[in-house]
Design a protein around this motif. Structure first.
Motif, PDB file in Angstrom:
ATOM      1  N   ILE A   1      -4.514   7.980  -2.539  1.00  0.00           N
ATOM      2  CA  ILE A   1      -3.214   8.443  -2.020  1.00  0.00           C
ATOM      3  C   ILE A   1      -3.077   9.960  -2.075  1.00  0.00           C
ATOM      4  O   ILE A   1      -1.964  10.483  -1.925  1.00  0.00           O
ATOM      5  CB  ILE A   1      -2.058   7.802  -2.809  1.00  0.00           C
ATOM      6  CG1 ILE A   1      -2.147   8.205  -4.289  1.00  0.00           C
ATOM      7  CG2 ILE A   1      -2.020   6.305  -2.640  1.00  0.00           C
ATOM      8  CD1 ILE A   1      -0.930   7.784  -5.105  1.00  0.00           C
ATOM      9  N   ARG A   2      -4.164  10.673  -2.305  1.00  0.00           N
ATOM     10  CA  ARG A   2      -4.066  12.121  -2.472  1.00  0.00           C
ATOM     11  C   ARG A   2      -3.327  12.809  -1.318  1.00  0.00           C
ATOM     12  O   ARG A   2      -2.498  13.699  -1.550  1.00  0.00           O
ATOM     13  CB  ARG A   2      -5.461  12.738  -2.674  1.00  0.00           C
ATOM     14  CG  ARG A   2      -5.427  14.264  -2.817  1.00  0.00           C
ATOM     15  CD  ARG A   2      -6.781  14.814  -3.208  1.00  0.00           C
ATOM     16  NE  ARG A   2      -7.064  14.592  -4.612  1.00  0.00           N
ATOM     17  CZ  ARG A   2      -6.612  15.351  -5.602  1.00  0.00           C
ATOM     18  NH1 ARG A   2      -5.819  16.375  -5.333  1.00  0.00           N
ATOM     19  NH2 ARG A   2      -6.913  15.084  -6.854  1.00  0.00           N
ATOM     20  N   PRO A   3      -3.566  12.426  -0.046  1.00  0.00           N
ATOM     21  CA  PRO A   3      -2.799  13.105   1.019  1.00  0.00           C
ATOM     22  C   PRO A   3      -1.296  12.884   0.915  1.00  0.00           C
ATOM     23  O   PRO A   3      -0.513  13.683   1.429  1.00  0.00           O
ATOM     24  CB  PRO A   3      -3.367  12.474   2.306  1.00  0.00           C
ATOM     25  CG  PRO A   3      -4.699  11.942   1.931  1.00  0.00           C
ATOM     26  CD  PRO A   3      -4.570  11.487   0.507  1.00  0.00           C
ATOM     27  N   ASN A   4      -0.881  11.793   0.272  1.00  0.00           N
ATOM     28  CA  ASN A   4       0.544  11.469   0.157  1.00  0.00           C
ATOM     29  C   ASN A   4       1.021  11.531  -1.302  1.00  0.00           C
ATOM     30  O   ASN A   4       2.027  10.923  -1.660  1.00  0.00           O
ATOM     31  CB  ASN A   4       0.827  10.066   0.705  1.00  0.00           C
ATOM     32  CG  ASN A   4       0.322   9.876   2.120  1.00  0.00           C
ATOM     33  OD1 ASN A   4      -0.684   9.222   2.344  1.00  0.00           O
ATOM     34  ND2 ASN A   4       1.017  10.492   3.078  1.00  0.00           N
ATOM     35  N   LEU A   5       0.287  12.287  -2.116  1.00  0.00           N
ATOM     36  CA  LEU A   5       0.585  12.268  -3.542  1.00  0.00           C
ATOM     37  C   LEU A   5       1.940  12.908  -3.856  1.00  0.00           C
ATOM     38  O   LEU A   5       2.702  12.417  -4.709  1.00  0.00           O
ATOM     39  CB  LEU A   5      -0.529  12.988  -4.320  1.00  0.00           C
ATOM     40  CG  LEU A   5      -0.462  12.894  -5.852  1.00  0.00           C
ATOM     41  CD1 LEU A   5      -0.390  11.442  -6.300  1.00  0.00           C
ATOM     42  CD2 LEU A   5      -1.665  13.589  -6.481  1.00  0.00           C
ATOM     43  N   THR A   6       2.264  13.995  -3.160  1.00  0.00           N
ATOM     44  CA  THR A   6       3.580  14.638  -3.389  1.00  0.00           C
ATOM     45  C   THR A   6       4.721  13.686  -3.056  1.00  0.00           C
ATOM     46  O   THR A   6       5.702  13.560  -3.804  1.00  0.00           O
ATOM     47  CB  THR A   6       3.702  15.917  -2.540  1.00  0.00           C
ATOM     48  OG1 THR A   6       2.672  16.826  -2.877  1.00  0.00           O
ATOM     49  CG2 THR A   6       5.065  16.588  -2.766  1.00  0.00           C
TER      50      THR A   6
ATOM     51  N   SER B   1       0.805  -1.216   0.000  1.00  0.00           N
ATOM     52  CA  SER B   1       0.000   0.000   0.000  1.00  0.00           C
ATOM     53  C   SER B   1       0.836   1.263   0.000  1.00  0.00           C
ATOM     54  O   SER B   1       0.356   2.311   0.392  1.00  0.00           O
ATOM     55  CB  SER B   1      -0.930  -0.001   1.221  1.00  0.00           C
ATOM     56  OG  SER B   1      -0.160  -0.044   2.418  1.00  0.00           O
ATOM     57  N   SER B   2       2.117   1.195  -0.418  1.00  0.00           N
ATOM     58  CA  SER B   2       2.927   2.399  -0.440  1.00  0.00           C
ATOM     59  C   SER B   2       2.373   3.351  -1.496  1.00  0.00           C
ATOM     60  O   SER B   2       1.919   2.920  -2.566  1.00  0.00           O
ATOM     61  CB  SER B   2       4.385   2.050  -0.753  1.00  0.00           C
ATOM     62  OG  SER B   2       4.499   1.564  -2.067  1.00  0.00           O
ATOM     63  N   PRO B   3       2.379   4.656  -1.210  1.00  0.00           N
ATOM     64  CA  PRO B   3       1.830   5.622  -2.172  1.00  0.00           C
ATOM     65  C   PRO B   3       2.476   5.531  -3.550  1.00  0.00           C
ATOM     66  O   PRO B   3       1.784   5.643  -4.566  1.00  0.00           O
ATOM     67  CB  PRO B   3       2.116   6.969  -1.508  1.00  0.00           C
ATOM     68  CG  PRO B   3       2.191   6.658  -0.041  1.00  0.00           C
ATOM     69  CD  PRO B   3       2.794   5.301   0.047  1.00  0.00           C
ATOM     70  N   ALA B   4       3.794   5.304  -3.594  1.00  0.00           N
ATOM     71  CA  ALA B   4       4.475   5.250  -4.890  1.00  0.00           C
ATOM     72  C   ALA B   4       4.008   4.055  -5.710  1.00  0.00           C
ATOM     73  O   ALA B   4       3.799   4.158  -6.926  1.00  0.00           O
ATOM     74  CB  ALA B   4       5.987   5.201  -4.678  1.00  0.00           C
ATOM     75  N   SER B   5       3.856   2.895  -5.070  1.00  0.00           N
ATOM     76  CA  SER B   5       3.410   1.714  -5.829  1.00  0.00           C
ATOM     77  C   SER B   5       1.984   1.894  -6.317  1.00  0.00           C
ATOM     78  O   SER B   5       1.632   1.462  -7.416  1.00  0.00           O
ATOM     79  CB  SER B   5       3.527   0.470  -4.955  1.00  0.00           C
ATOM     80  OG  SER B   5       2.651   0.529  -3.841  1.00  0.00           O
TER      81      SER B   5
ATOM     82  N   LYS C   1       6.493   8.461 -16.089  1.00  0.00           N
ATOM     83  CA  LYS C   1       5.102   8.683 -16.509  1.00  0.00           C
ATOM     84  C   LYS C   1       4.196   8.738 -15.286  1.00  0.00           C
ATOM     85  O   LYS C   1       3.279   9.580 -15.207  1.00  0.00           O
ATOM     86  CB  LYS C   1       4.673   7.550 -17.451  1.00  0.00           C
ATOM     87  CG  LYS C   1       3.305   7.778 -18.082  1.00  0.00           C
ATOM     88  CD  LYS C   1       2.926   6.630 -19.011  1.00  0.00           C
ATOM     89  CE  LYS C   1       3.835   6.571 -20.213  1.00  0.00           C
ATOM     90  NZ  LYS C   1       3.398   5.511 -21.160  1.00  0.00           N
ATOM     91  N   ALA C   2       4.459   7.854 -14.301  1.00  0.00           N
ATOM     92  CA  ALA C   2       3.675   7.877 -13.065  1.00  0.00           C
ATOM     93  C   ALA C   2       3.878   9.194 -12.325  1.00  0.00           C
ATOM     94  O   ALA C   2       2.933   9.806 -11.827  1.00  0.00           O
ATOM     95  CB  ALA C   2       4.077   6.700 -12.177  1.00  0.00           C
ATOM     96  N   ALA C   3       5.133   9.645 -12.262  1.00  0.00           N
ATOM     97  CA  ALA C   3       5.416  10.911 -11.589  1.00  0.00           C
ATOM     98  C   ALA C   3       4.740  12.071 -12.311  1.00  0.00           C
ATOM     99  O   ALA C   3       4.178  12.981 -11.677  1.00  0.00           O
ATOM    100  CB  ALA C   3       6.922  11.143 -11.521  1.00  0.00           C
ATOM    101  N   SER C   4       4.773  12.039 -13.642  1.00  0.00           N
ATOM    102  CA  SER C   4       4.138  13.106 -14.430  1.00  0.00           C
ATOM    103  C   SER C   4       2.633  13.120 -14.216  1.00  0.00           C
ATOM    104  O   SER C   4       2.009  14.176 -14.084  1.00  0.00           O
ATOM    105  CB  SER C   4       4.472  12.909 -15.911  1.00  0.00           C
ATOM    106  OG  SER C   4       3.893  13.922 -16.682  1.00  0.00           O
ATOM    107  N   PHE C   5       2.032  11.921 -14.187  1.00  0.00           N
ATOM    108  CA  PHE C   5       0.595  11.819 -13.937  1.00  0.00           C
ATOM    109  C   PHE C   5       0.256  12.371 -12.553  1.00  0.00           C
ATOM    110  O   PHE C   5      -0.696  13.133 -12.381  1.00  0.00           O
ATOM    111  CB  PHE C   5       0.169  10.352 -14.069  1.00  0.00           C
ATOM    112  CG  PHE C   5      -1.275  10.114 -13.770  1.00  0.00           C
ATOM    113  CD1 PHE C   5      -2.285  10.962 -14.242  1.00  0.00           C
ATOM    114  CD2 PHE C   5      -1.665   9.013 -13.004  1.00  0.00           C
ATOM    115  CE1 PHE C   5      -3.617  10.733 -13.971  1.00  0.00           C
ATOM    116  CE2 PHE C   5      -3.004   8.784 -12.718  1.00  0.00           C
ATOM    117  CZ  PHE C   5      -3.986   9.640 -13.197  1.00  0.00           C
ATOM    118  N   GLY C   6       1.078  12.011 -11.565  1.00  0.00           N
ATOM    119  CA  GLY C   6       0.800  12.468 -10.207  1.00  0.00           C
ATOM    120  C   GLY C   6       0.926  13.970 -10.054  1.00  0.00           C
ATOM    121  O   GLY C   6       0.075  14.618  -9.437  1.00  0.00           O
TER     122      GLY C   6
END
Length: 828
Positions: free
Chosen positions: A362-367, A335-339, A391-396
């Motif tokens: 994961i919005r509270p931990n999105l950054t 359940s890690s935010p990055a995964s 791509k995941a970082a860009s989406f976030g």
């Protein structure tokens, strides 16, 4: 993309994860058996050097010379250079952090090769030639050598090698040893861990301390790259991992093998043990993970953050899995935010609405998730996973209202560089951490030594770094290995580089000079705008006069003086003056410098060579003025007079020198005869002193000898007599009918000397006095009655009345003044 596939090569050792990344395959061809070679790898993904293991039988390789050589390859198996070695057995093979290959021969001779094949050399000394070198250990900037008599010799810098012995260890056979680099010791100097019999000694420059670890006989000692831990591998198969100072035992690993390993190294801060075909990573709880290779001997090269495993067939990188990678691929927790963010972008590619659900989760931990994916992309070698993580970082970050994208942009730039140099044709599989340690500038330097100029230029442009050193290196290489003639090479280099800023043509010309292409070097130097860069190389090329011309053109007086001093040391005086006489600026600078330094010898030679007789005579005259002995002064003046004797324009000066010489000789005689000091006096002073001493005849001889005018002689005589207070002789002079200087000077000087009575006698002898001046003269002598008498004579009633008032009417002097005036002015 399935994250399980990314974790397929991971191995767990205790609480830590490790992964083995295959970077290149089919590294070496079948004709080269890596099992028979000693392998030394440069740090930061650098080159590897191969030297035949003399303990093994070498197979013949078709097409390879029978002469022994050190072969240098990239980690992808590209051959970079072959260095012929004819200095005997090699006892040490290592690399500096500048990718310089260090080769140590058995007799202590050390050579430092760059990838161009150029080398510098030095000797270890301290008995290395007598006792021989047994083995060596290397760190980024220096090395330590163990000699046959157990002496340890350290070199702290390859660029300025000053071999120094360390403290003397005990006698006995050294079974294992290692070094702790200066950067990780309290003393900031190298320390050596030395295993003799059953104990370990710690040595530095001053002390040898027995740390007494009870681990038995050791076969290997290995220090972690950061100096924090040490692995002590005993011959009974146990690996003891301790703190860097050997005080704290971290853990013990039992390998259950009686065969000593080939390598005991470090994977970052984790110990590894490697046999020929088996590699173990050992953990703090005694756990281990094993990698077994079928019939393949593996060589291990430690890195700052991992270890390279090299064989004929592959080059792999073993590392502890970075935390960002673990977080992103869910090995730590599902359940890690990055995964979750990585899964979200996967759903987005499938156009599934779950993507938004994951984002909201994961919005509270999105950054945090975005940052982790960015960091994970930098530490990933697979380009597909790099793209997916970015791509995941860009989406976030597109979902976030505020996000600083600087790190994201910088990482994308860095990954383009890393992927470019990892390409097998380049063969520098550097990791992100190694890149941070190495720096982009030094990575570009490594590309230059491999002649990868186009890639170096692209990286410099991409990173906004200066490119002048790249062009300079290309041109220097061109003049060294180019097949064109000198004119062709010069034309090509100038055409390519003339429009580039910051290019050092001096460096290119120096490379040509070192290759023996002096004419090309001279031509290239003509395009160097900085005189300070041109001149030293021209001097090295023996182009001394051209160097002087360039220095003069530059207008830099310091540079001109540098060349002139070089010429003065190198050439004969006549040749030196011939060179500067045709160059007025250089000649003037030599003259002014000699004047400033008081170098009269240089001035004499300069004026003589230039036929400047008057200037040369002036030097002798100045020297004569500083002499304390009369004889030396006369000799100096004689030399000055000789120079001027044939010069019509200096007739006056020549005559003055003759008179000065005659005066000095006369003064020398006076000093000797009269026991008085006359040396240093002028003609007038000499004459005056003789008069004062009563030698009037000698004074007249001086007057006659030097043709002193009568008026001047009277002045000298008067002043001398007054100074001596010869009043009687002055009274005798007063009897003369006339004085060439008049009588008024007698009055003034005698009055100043304090003899008003005698001074008053000269008032009547003074002629040409103005009306009433005689009254004032008498009055100055204190003779009011004589003054009043004179006032009456010239009928000056005002002066008479003033004198009467000063004397007082009731006094005897006043009545006398009043009596003199009544007959002329009446009773007033």
């Amino acid at each position: 993309m399935d994250t399980l596939h990314a974790k397929a090569e991971w191995e767990r050792v205790g609480e830590r994860w490790f992964r083995k990344i295959q970077q290149y395959t089919s590294v070496f061809d079948e004709s080269l058996d890596l099992d028979n070679y000693i392998v030394a790898g440069a740090p930061y993904g650098g080159a590897i050097a191969l030297w035949p293991d003399e303990s093994k039988l070498q197979a013949h390789r078709p097409g390879k010379s029978s002469n022994p050589s050190i072969d240098i390859y990239s980690l992808a198996g590209q051959k970079l250079r072959s260095i012929v070695w004819d200095k005997g057995a090699i006892k040490g093979l290592g690399w500096s952090d500048l990718e310089t290959l260090i080769v140590v021969a058995a007799d202590g001779h050390v050579r430092c090769y760059d990838l161009q094949g150029d080398f510098s050399h030095f000797s270890l000394g301290h008995g290395a030639d007598n006792y021989g070198v047994e083995s060596c250990r290397f760190h980024h900037t220096g090395m330590v050598a163990l000699l046959g008599n157990n002496t340890l010799v350290t070199v702290s810098s390859y660029t300025e090698p000053r071999p120094k012995p360390l403290a003397t260890p005990p006698s006995g056979e050294v079974s294992a040893w290692a070094i702790i680099p200066p950067a990780y010791t309290l003393s900031r100097s190298v320390e050596v861990l030395l295993s003799i019999e059953s104990t370990v000694y710690v040595l530095d420059a001053a002390d040898c301390e027995d740390r007494l670890p009870e681990f038995g006989l050791l076969s290997h000692i290995s220090v972690s790259p950061d100096g924090r831990f040490v692995t002590l591998y005993s011959k009974d198969g146990k690996a003891h991992v301790t703190s860097g100072d050997l005080q704290d035992l971290e853990f013990v690993h039992e390998s259950n093998s009686t065969t000593p390993p080939q390598y005991v190294e470090w994977c970052g801060s984790d110990a590894i043990i490697a046999w020929e075909d088996e590699v173990h990573i050992i953990g703090r709880g005694g756990e281990s993970a094993s990698y077994i290779y079928d019939s393949t001997r593996v060589h291990v090269v430690s890195e700052w953050d991992g270890a390279r495993l090299i064989s004929n067939d592959f080059c792999e990188f073993l590392e502890r899995v970075p935390d960002a990678i673990i977080q992103s691929f869910g090995a730590a927790t599902e359940s890690s935010p990055a995964s979750i963010l990585l899964d979200a972008v996967g759903q987005l590619e499938l156009e599934s609405p779950k993507a938004d659900n994951y984002i909201q989760l994961i919005r509270p931990n999105l950054t945090e998730a975005v940052d982790t994916c960015v960091n994970a992309a930098g530490r990933e070698f697979d380009t597909q996973w790099q793209k997916q993580l970015l791509k995941a970082a860009s989406f976030g970050k597109s979902v976030l209202d505020i996000y600083n994208s600087d790190d994201f942009v910088e990482l994308c730039t860095t990954l383009r560089v890393l992927n470019a140099v990892r390409f097998y044709k380049i063969g520098i599989p550097i990791s992100f951490e190694q890149y941070q340690q190495l720096t982009p500038e030094r990575l570009i330097s490594r590309l230059l030594t491999r002649h990868e100029y186009q890639l170096a230029l692209k990286i410099a442009s991409h990173l906004k770094l200066p490119s002048d050193s790249i062009y300079t290196h290309w041109a220097s290489t061109k003049v060294r290995i180019g097949t064109e003639d000198d004119d062709g090479v010069c034309r090509l280099v100038v055409e390519r580089l003339s429009c580039k800023s910051g290019i050092s043509f001096e460096e290119i010309a120096r490379a040509a000079h070192h290759e023996g292409r002096s004419r090309l070097a001279t031509e290239l130097l003509n395009h160097e705008p900085r005189g300070g860069k041109q001149v030293p190389l021209l001097l090295d090329m023996q182009e001394d006069e051209l160097a002087l011309d360039k220095a003069v053109e530059s207008g830099d007086t310091d540079l001109m003086l540098f060349v002139l001093q070089h010429l003065k040391r190198k050439t004969a005086p006549s040749q030196f003056f011939r060179i500067i006489n045709s160059r007025p600026a250089a000649s003037a600078l030599v003259e002014s410098s000699a004047v400033l330094k008081g170098d009269n010898a240089m001035l004499k030679d300069l004026y003589y060579q230039d036929d400047r007789r008057v200037d040369g005579a002036n030097v002798f005259i100045q020297e004569s003025l500083r002499q304390s002995a009369v004889r030396t002064t006369v000799d100096k003046l004689a030399l000055a007079g000789k120079l001027l004797s044939d010069t019509k324009e200096a007739a006056v000066e020549s005559h003055a020198i003759k008179e000065a010489t005659a005066l000095l000789r006369m003064q020398e005689a006076l000093d000797r005869d009269l026991k008085e000091k006359f040396y240093g006096l002028s003609v007038n002073e000499t004459m005056a002193k003789l008069i004062q001493l009563g030698y009037n005849g000698r004074a007249r001889k001086i007057q006659s000898e030097f043709k002193i005018p009568e008026k001047v002689a009277w002045w000298i005589r008067l002043k001398a007599l007054v100074a001596k207070r010869e009043w009687n002789e002055i009274e005798d002079i007063a009897k003369a009918r006339r004085s060439p200087i008049g009588w008024k000077p007698f009055y003034k000087l005698i009055l100043q000397a304090g003899n008003p009575r005698l001074a008053s006698q000269f008032v009547l002898k003074c002629t040409g006095l103005e009306q009433g001046e005689a009254v004032e003269m008498y009055e100055a002598c204190g003779m009011r009655v004589k003054a009043a008498e004179e006032a009456v004579r010239i009928k000056d009633a005002e002066s008479w009345h003033r004198l009467l008032e000063l004397a007082g009417r009731g006094t005897q002097e006043g009545r006398e003044i009043e009596r003199l005036g009544n007959s002329v002015f009446g009773n007033r």
